[in-house]
Scaffold this motif. Structure first.
Motif, PDB file in Angstrom:
ATOM      1  N   TYR A 294       0.862  -1.184   0.000  1.00 14.01           N
ATOM      2  CA  TYR A 294       0.000   0.000   0.000  1.00 14.01           C
ATOM      3  C   TYR A 294       0.900   1.235   0.000  1.00 14.01           C
ATOM      4  N   ILE A 296       1.113   5.530   0.121  1.00 14.10           N
ATOM      5  CA  ILE A 296       0.432   6.785   0.455  1.00 14.10           C
ATOM      6  C   ILE A 296       1.274   7.960  -0.016  1.00 14.10           C
ATOM      7  N   GLU A 330      -1.858  -0.815  -3.872  1.00 15.48           N
ATOM      8  CA  GLU A 330      -3.011   0.033  -3.600  1.00 15.48           C
ATOM      9  C   GLU A 330      -2.499   1.436  -3.281  1.00 15.48           C
ATOM     10  N   MET A 332      -3.191   5.594  -1.995  1.00 14.40           N
ATOM     11  CA  MET A 332      -4.000   6.564  -1.250  1.00 14.40           C
ATOM     12  C   MET A 332      -3.315   7.921  -1.282  1.00 14.40           C
ATOM     13  N   ALA A 334      -3.238  11.322   0.921  1.00 14.07           N
ATOM     14  CA  ALA A 334      -3.598  11.999   2.165  1.00 14.07           C
ATOM     15  C   ALA A 334      -3.230  13.466   1.994  1.00 14.07           C
ATOM     16  N   ILE A 352      -7.778   5.343  -6.668  1.00 13.10           N
ATOM     17  CA  ILE A 352      -6.945   5.958  -5.634  1.00 13.10           C
ATOM     18  C   ILE A 352      -7.848   6.430  -4.504  1.00 13.10           C
ATOM     19  N   ALA A 353      -7.600   5.938  -3.298  1.00 10.03           N
ATOM     20  CA  ALA A 353      -8.358   6.402  -2.137  1.00 10.03           C
ATOM     21  C   ALA A 353      -7.876   7.786  -1.740  1.00 10.03           C
ATOM     22  N   ILE A 354      -8.786   8.620  -1.239  1.00  8.69           N
ATOM     23  CA  ILE A 354      -8.419   9.963  -0.788  1.00  8.69           C
ATOM     24  C   ILE A 354      -8.938  10.175   0.626  1.00  8.69           C
ATOM     25  N   ARG A 366      -9.996   5.338   8.606  1.00  9.36           N
ATOM     26  CA  ARG A 366      -9.896   5.220   7.154  1.00  9.36           C
ATOM     27  C   ARG A 366      -8.780   4.256   6.759  1.00  9.36           C
ATOM     28  N   LEU A 367      -7.659   4.343   7.462  1.00  8.37           N
ATOM     29  CA  LEU A 367      -6.552   3.436   7.182  1.00  8.37           C
ATOM     30  C   LEU A 367      -6.947   1.992   7.487  1.00  8.37           C
ATOM     31  N   TRP A 370      -9.099   0.724   4.690  1.00  9.37           N
ATOM     32  CA  TRP A 370      -8.317   0.599   3.456  1.00  9.37           C
ATOM     33  C   TRP A 370      -7.408  -0.629   3.503  1.00  9.37           C
TER      34      TRP A 370
END
Length: 376
Positions: A294, A296, A330, A332, A334, A352-354, A366-367, A370
């Protein structure tokens, strides 16, 4: 009883070798089969196995569109082996997989695949009674170094590793994180001030005469505030830290709180890597959880200026680094700034997660969500 693992290196995936690192499989020898176009990536994976003290070889095989020579080669390998064999077909293309499955059935060789999403084992033929059962999870033995090595990528440096605290920096990151909740615009101004230094490690510009910012900077213990409100940095890496690097360390600390609840194996902040071609790249935060990577991207600029968003360039960069060397990490973002509608749509399209703005106050939840997406 020790075994000999055979896997097809048609794709550079950790799933090809993670069972070999799982002590329950009792693997002593590993053979990676690859045609001419995949020999290099097979050698990357072989290096990880050898580092784990496994007797490992890379064996060339004919191209996948020539099935009969491959069938003959597999039968020759099985006939000449000293240890019982087991096939891992996780990285095999459809032709290789079909041939190997046929040989496995005909010669009573156990064969399995690893589910790339859940990291679970699924037996296709003759599951041995002494090996992990169907739907069992592969042990999480990879480190960040070994994960990246699967793709021929080496870690050059990082600012902090999981469970290796830097007391002053960690405390300072907490101070700046609290400041960013109520005064994100001051973080943005601090970034600008720290971008220009004199040879004496003093900022060329003064900080705003804001009590909250002055109090926070004093609490970090990383700088002196001069009479003209310029900063004199007390440590070599304070410029990068005060200019936004604190956010990466703070995010890593939030990840640390989830260890034990989630199968987090390794994590690090500000990770610089070197690709096989010598090109370097950097990840703000990387996390290895359940044998999955993952990534970030931590962004503090434009804080408090929601109309400017997070920048499409940032999203494209994140999409690019999450796929370095063929990885499928994956991703993300932040951010202290909120994305525009266009950026949010682009992030969704790129998967992409935000987590942005006020959402950062609940970043641990959130983490957790995810990172838990492959924890089953």
């Amino acid at each position: 009883m020790h075994r000999h693992l055979i896997a097809f290196a048609d794709a550079p995936e950790p799933d090809l070798i993670t069972p070999a690192l799982d002590q329950r499989f009792k693997i002593r020898n590993v053979t990676l089969l690859a045609d001419a176009t995949h020999i290099e990536r097979a050698n990357y994976m072989a290096s990880v196995c050898r580092e784990a003290n496994l007797h490992t070889s890379v064996m060339p095989i004919p191209h996948g569109w020539h099935p009969e020579p491959i069938r003959v080669r597999l039968k020759e390998i099985i006939a000449g082996g000293e240890l019982p064999y087991v096939f891992n077909l996780s990285g095999a293309n459809p032709i290789h997989s079909a041939i190997a499955h046929e040989v496995a059935l005909g010669h009573q060789v156990p064969a399995f695949v690893v589910n790339p999403s859940s990291d679970q084992i699924h037996w296709l033929a003759y599951p041995p009674h002494d090996l992990p059962s169907d739907d069992g999870n592969v042990e999480d033995r990879l480190t960040l170094e070994s994960y990246f090595a699967v793709y021929g990528i080496g870690i050059v440096s990082c600012s902090r590793r999981l469970h290796r605290p830097k007391a002053q920096m960690d405390a300072a990151a907490d101070v700046l994180a609290h400041l960013s909740v109520d005064h994100p615009e001051l973080i943005n101004k601090l970034n600008g001030v720290c971008s220009l230094l004199t040879s004496e490690h003093e900022t060329r510009l003064p900080i705003p005469n804001e009590p909250a910012l002055i109090s926070a900077l004093r609490a970090t213990g990383l700088c002196q505030i001069l009479p003209d409100l310029r900063l004199k940095l007390d440590q070599f890496d304070a410029r990068q830290f005060l200019g936004g690097g604190w956010f990466e360390l703070w995010l890593l600390r939030q990840v640390e709180t989830l260890v034990g609840d989630l199968p987090i194996q390794d994590a690090a902040a500000s990770v610089r890597v070197s690709l096989p071609n010598g090109v370097s790249n950097e990840f703000d935060v990387v996390i290895l959880c359940n044998n999955h990577l993952y990534v970030i991207e931590a962004k503090t600029i434009n804080a408090g200026m929601a109309d400017k968003g997070v920048g499409l360039t940032t999203l494209f960069k994140l999409d690019s680094v999450s796929g370095l060397g063929g990885m499928r990490a994956e991703a993300m973002l932040a951010s202290l700034s909120l994305p525009t509608l266009r950026e949010a749509s682009r992030a969704q399209a790129q998967e992409i997660a935000i987590v942005a703005g006020d959402e950062l106050t609940s970043v641990q939840a959130r983490l957790r969500e995810w990172l838990a997406q492959t924890d089953s």
